[in-house]
Every structure is written in structure tokens, then in C-alpha cells.
Design an enzyme around this catalytic site. Structure first.
Site, PDB file in Angstrom:
ATOM      1  N   ALA A   1       0.763  -1.248   0.000  1.00  0.00           N
ATOM      2  CA  ALA A   1       0.000   0.000   0.000  1.00  0.00           C
ATOM      3  C   ALA A   1       0.798   1.304   0.000  1.00  0.00           C
ATOM      4  CB  ALA A   1      -0.961   0.012   1.199  1.00  0.00           C
ATOM      5  N   ALA A   2       2.039   1.321   0.477  1.00  0.00           N
ATOM      6  CA  ALA A   2       2.762   2.593   0.587  1.00  0.00           C
ATOM      7  C   ALA A   2       3.055   3.167  -0.800  1.00  0.00           C
ATOM      8  CB  ALA A   2       4.066   2.385   1.358  1.00  0.00           C
ATOM      9  N   PRO A   3       3.070   4.501  -0.922  1.00  0.00           N
ATOM     10  CA  PRO A   3       2.917   5.505   0.143  1.00  0.00           C
ATOM     11  C   PRO A   3       1.482   5.824   0.531  1.00  0.00           C
ATOM     12  CG  PRO A   3       3.362   6.592  -1.932  1.00  0.00           C
ATOM     13  CD  PRO A   3       3.457   5.125  -2.213  1.00  0.00           C
TER      14      PRO A   3
ATOM     15  N   LYS B   1      -3.305   4.858  -3.508  1.00  0.00           N
ATOM     16  CA  LYS B   1      -4.426   3.970  -3.825  1.00  0.00           C
ATOM     17  C   LYS B   1      -5.222   3.624  -2.569  1.00  0.00           C
ATOM     18  CE  LYS B   1      -2.089   2.044  -7.905  1.00  0.00           C
ATOM     19  NZ  LYS B   1      -0.879   2.898  -7.852  1.00  0.00           N
TER      20      LYS B   1
ATOM     21  N   GLU C   1       1.933  -2.683   4.370  1.00  0.00           N
ATOM     22  CA  GLU C   1       3.226  -2.358   3.759  1.00  0.00           C
ATOM     23  C   GLU C   1       4.311  -3.129   4.503  1.00  0.00           C
ATOM     24  OE1 GLU C   1       6.355  -1.423   1.786  1.00  0.00           O
ATOM     25  OE2 GLU C   1       4.374  -0.799   1.065  1.00  0.00           O
TER      26      GLU C   1
ATOM     27  N   ARG D   1       8.425   2.838   4.953  1.00  0.00           N
ATOM     28  CA  ARG D   1       7.347   3.190   4.030  1.00  0.00           C
ATOM     29  C   ARG D   1       5.987   3.034   4.695  1.00  0.00           C
ATOM     30  NH1 ARG D   1       7.785   3.370  -1.358  1.00  0.00           N
ATOM     31  NH2 ARG D   1       6.068   1.907  -1.724  1.00  0.00           N
TER      32      ARG D   1
ATOM     33  N   CYS E   1       3.630  -0.396 -12.374  1.00  0.00           N
ATOM     34  CA  CYS E   1       4.003   0.795 -13.148  1.00  0.00           C
ATOM     35  C   CYS E   1       5.177   0.448 -14.052  1.00  0.00           C
ATOM     36  CB  CYS E   1       4.321   1.983 -12.235  1.00  0.00           C
ATOM     37  SG  CYS E   1       5.632   1.688 -11.040  1.00  0.00           S
TER      38      CYS E   1
END
Length: 464
Positions: free
Chosen positions: A113-115, A118, A136, A141, A234
Site C-alpha cells: 500500500a505505501a505511500p 491507492k 506495507e 514506508r 508501473c
């Protein structure tokens, strides 16, 4: 200065589109933010119109609350940012959470989940109902994740610092929806992050894919029958994108790709896709992204099973008299009504710290937990001192005493710098609000408002 092996692969992948793709790296990247739909003015109105004029915003086509902003403005240095009115987020990164199709009241997991971009997007979609577990594995983070959850005023979010393997032991077939925004080689961020370029290698691409396989396998164990899983990266690497999904589907026949989905890439163009989508920087105003939408066979109904460790034992208000006194003196209505919109929830106490958590909250014993729910505050010498998180989860209509300021007043910047200031009124705790949006706490006594804005968050040179 892009890696040669990366360029050769992209040329093979894109064919005739490759020159346009390559030219996108010479263009300025898009700047965007996502409005926090939980934050409203004292009259219950959205700040969207005011922010659109202030930051000269334009709609991100695929994100309900996403907006591009003018490159000359700096929303991250504005008091509204500190109030959690928005989250500065790369526009393509807003797409995956939208395909999770979150409904208020559901139990949702953001596994990597970090940062927090989302996670805070999902948390806002829940509208204070249900539960979001934001996990996380990296402790540093994880702290940033927890701070962003707090800034956005989210009350029904539990932040954990665990491995996927450990979480799957505690939450078998527990979640209605799961997001896996997997750690990846970051090829889609080359234009945004030069470090990603220097760290890239073909070997790292391979290792990332292997890591993603393990994460997806654990996520599958935690999803309820009929639940939805969204996987995103990404990167442009097929090994980490379509390859990861195909390897997962080959080993998990109970999952299938969701078909006939639609993605609005521009205001005038919408495309359809089955299960998997690539977002390229030469096709949209955003960086590179990949997402896959999967469904687990079965029917999603009822509340689902309790976690393996059972439910947490919660306190009632009478068991914490310091909090009960503070709530009565400071809030106009029960805190659960303020932040969840209805009666309910319970209290958890860790040492002297008190948290509000949703009903049917899982027992987290044995897990590394950074934030079990909404931090209400701390019991100190038979008195209660409220937390900054509580202030940001409240609205001006919730507090008995409100000190109102605006971005046009120097006092707003002074408060965020940690300064005290003269004020009149009844003594006690005041919710400091800028243009009707909460910023933090102050405590009035003897005509002086003592500043309770956290020292670690204090800022100067803000742009108003």
C-alpha cells in the site's frame, strides 16, 4: 539515457508507435491530484469548484475525483494539503482502484500500500463504512502510509506492517476486494523518476516477476469466493504484467479475467478491454501503468467468515472515563456518528493510546500493526488529550468549539508553523478550521490559544 535493452524491447512491442512513445519522454509530465470526497465545508458542500479555480484544474478522464493541475501551482505547499482536501497523485496511478469497484461496507485489502495513494482512494470510496486493511512490508514506508491515511481523515483503516504470507494465515477467504499494486521494475516511471532508470536491469525484471508470483498466490488465499482482485504495476515488462497474470491464472483456475471493461483515456475516447489494460504515456496524459481485473468464482454474499484469530475484544465508553468526559465536553455527537455516519464501532486501548475501530473488528494479536483504526488520543494523568488524527477525521459541525480562519489570513500559516495566538471564548479544546475544513487542535485558556499542531508536521513558507 534509457537502457538499451529496454528500448529494443519497447520497439519490438510497439512497432509503428515506438517513435511516438520515445518522443513522450521529451514532453513535460502531467501533474495531478485527487480530491478527498470525505472532506466537505461546514455547510456540507464540496470544495471542488473552489479548488478548480485555485489550481486551474482539468478533469482526469478515467478518475472520478482526479484532476490535472497547472504546472505553475504548488498544491503540496498549500494549507488545504495539510487539511487532507486532496492527495497529489500521478494520474495513471488513479486507474487501478477505480476498477476494484469498492462499495461502502465491504472489507478490502491493499496488500502493497505505501505511500498510500491507492489506499486513500479506496478509503474514501468506503465512505466510513466497512474496513480497509492497508499493508506495507517495509517499516519506513509503512510509517509514511500511516501518515497519509491520517492526513486524509480516514477512520476505518487499519495499517499493518506484515508479509503477505503472515497476513494470509490470519485472513483466509476474508476480504471482498483486494488490490495488489505490486513492487516492480518501474519502467513506467522512467520519465518521472531518474533513479528508476539507474536501478533497471533485465535481472531485476526477472526477480520482480518472481516476487509478484508469490504475492499474488498469497492474495488469492485471502479473497472470498465471488470477490474481485485488481493487480497493477508501473512497468511495461510483459514478464511482470501479462506474464504474471497468465502464470497466476494457470495455477489458480478458480480465477478468471473480468471482460467488457471500459477505460476513458481522453474526454472524447473510451476503449473496451477484457481483463488486462496497458496505459502508455504517448496515448494518455499520464505515466506508464498496467492493470488486470480478476474475479474469483462463487457468489459474494453475507458478511463472510471471521478471521482465523477471531474478533477483537472491544471496550465500551464506560471503561474509559477520560474519553467519555472528553467526548461529552468537546463533540456535539458520538464520535462514531461523526466519522462513520452512524452509531457503532468500539474502542481499543494500546497502553495509554485509544483507538476507534469498526464493528466486527478482527483480532490483530501477533501482527505488526502501525495503526489499528482511528487514533482518538492518549490518556495522560487522568485526562484525555486528543490526537491530530481525530481532528482531521472531524468536521466543523462535529465540534462544540471551532476556531475559524481562512487561507487569506496570516493566522493560518502561523498555526501550521506551530505558533500560539490570542483568542476569545470559553476555555477548552477547539477544532481549528481553515475555510470550514479541520486543520488540527488548539486549547484555549486565559485568552491564549495553545497550538497542538504536531511538531513533526509543522511547516513554513506555505503558499496561500
Amino acid at each position: 539515457m534509457l537502457p538499451e535493452a529496454f528500448l529494443l524491447r519497447m520497439q519490438e512491442t510497439l512497432g509503428g508507435e515506438y517513435p511516438e512513445f520515445l518522443a513522450s519522454y521529451d514532453k513535460p509530465r502531467a501533474q495531478a491530484l485527487r480530491l478527498n470526497q470525505l472532506k466537505k465545508t461546514e455547510s456540507g458542500e464540496s470544495m471542488e469548484k473552489a479548488l478548480t479555480a485555485l489550481f486551474r484544474m482539468e478533469k482526469v478522464p478515467w478518475a472520478e475525483k482526479g484532476f490535472y493541475y497547472d504546472a505553475d501551482v504548488r498544491p503540496g505547499r498549500h494549507p488545504y494539503h495539510e487539511a487532507g482536501l486532496y492527495y497529489v497523485q500521478e494520474p495513471s496511478a488513479m486507474a487501478p482502484a477505480g476498477f476494484l469497484d469498492v462499495k461502502p461496507g465491504e472489507k478490502v485489502l491493499d496488500l502493497c500500500a505505501a505511500p498510500g495513494g491507492k489506499s486513500t482512494q479506496i478509503g474514501a470510496m468506503l465512505l466510513g463504512k466497512g474496513l480497509l486493511v492497508s499493508n506495507e512490508i517495509n517499516p519506513a514506508r509503512g510509517k509514511i502510509l500511516s501518515e497519509n491515511v491520517e492526513r486524509m481523515g480516514l477512520a476505518n483503516v487499519c495499517v499493518t506492517n506484515e508479509s503477505p504470507e503472515r497476513l494470509s494465515e490470519v485472513f483466509p477467504a476474508y476480504f471482498d476486494k483486494i488490490l495488489v499494486d505490486a513492487p516492480c521494475s518501474g519502467e513506467g516511471m522512467f520519465r518521472k523518476n531518474e533513479v528508476a532508470v539507474t536501478e533497471w536491469s533485465a535481472e531485476n525484471v526477472r526477480l520482480c516477476g518472481e516476487r509478484q508470483d508469490g504475492i499474488l498466490a498469497e492474495a488469492a488465499k485471502m479473497l472470498r469466493p465471488g470477490g474481485r482482485l485488481v493487480y497493477s504495476t508501473c512497468t511495461f515488462s510483459e514478464w511482470e504484467n501479462e506474464g504474471s497474470i497468465q502464470r497466476f491464472l494457470d495455477g489458480h483456475p478458480e480465477f478468471s479475467a473480468v471482460k467488457n471493461l471500459r477505460f476513458r483515456c481522453t474526454e472524447d475516447e473510451e476503449i473496451s478491454f477484457d481483463g488486462m489494460l496497458r496505459i502508455y504515456p504517448h496515448r494518455v496524459r499520464g505515466e506508464g501503468h498496467f492493470l488486470a481485473v480478476l474475479q474469483k468464482e462463487g457468489t459474494l454474499s453475507g458478511h463472510g467468515p471471521d478471521p482465523a484469530s477471531g474478533l477483537a475484544k472491544l471496550l465500551c465508553r464506560e471503561e474509559c472515563k477520560e474519553w467519555a468526559a472528553f467526548e461529552k465536553e468537546t463533540l456535539r455527537r458520538p464520535v462514531s456518528v461523526c466519522v462513520y455516519g452512524s452509531e457503532g464501532g468500539g474502542l481499543l486501548k494500546f497502553g495509554d493510546n485509544l483507538y476507534l475501530v469498526p464493528d466486527d473488528f478482527p483480532n490483530l494479536k501477533g501482527l505488526k500493526v502501525l495503526r489499528p483504526g482511528l487514533h482518538l488520543g492518549e490518556v495522560k494523568k487522568n485526562r484525555f488529550e486528543p490526537s491530530h488524527a481525530l481532528a482531521l477525521a472531524l468536521g466543523a459541525r462535529d465540534a462544540c468549539h471551532v476556531y475559524r480562519t481562512s487561507t487569506s489570513e496570516r493566522l493560518t500559516a502561523a498555526y501550521l508553523e506551530g505558533q500560539t495566538f490570542p483568542a476569545e471564548g470559553e476555555k477548552g479544546w477547539y477544532l481549528i478550521c481553515v475555510d470550514g475544513i479541520s486543520l488540527g487542535w488548539g486549547k484555549l485558556a486565559g485568552g491564549i490559544m495553545k497550538n497542538h499542531y504536531p511538531r513533526g508536521l509543522r511547516k513554513d513558507n506555505l503558499t496561500c
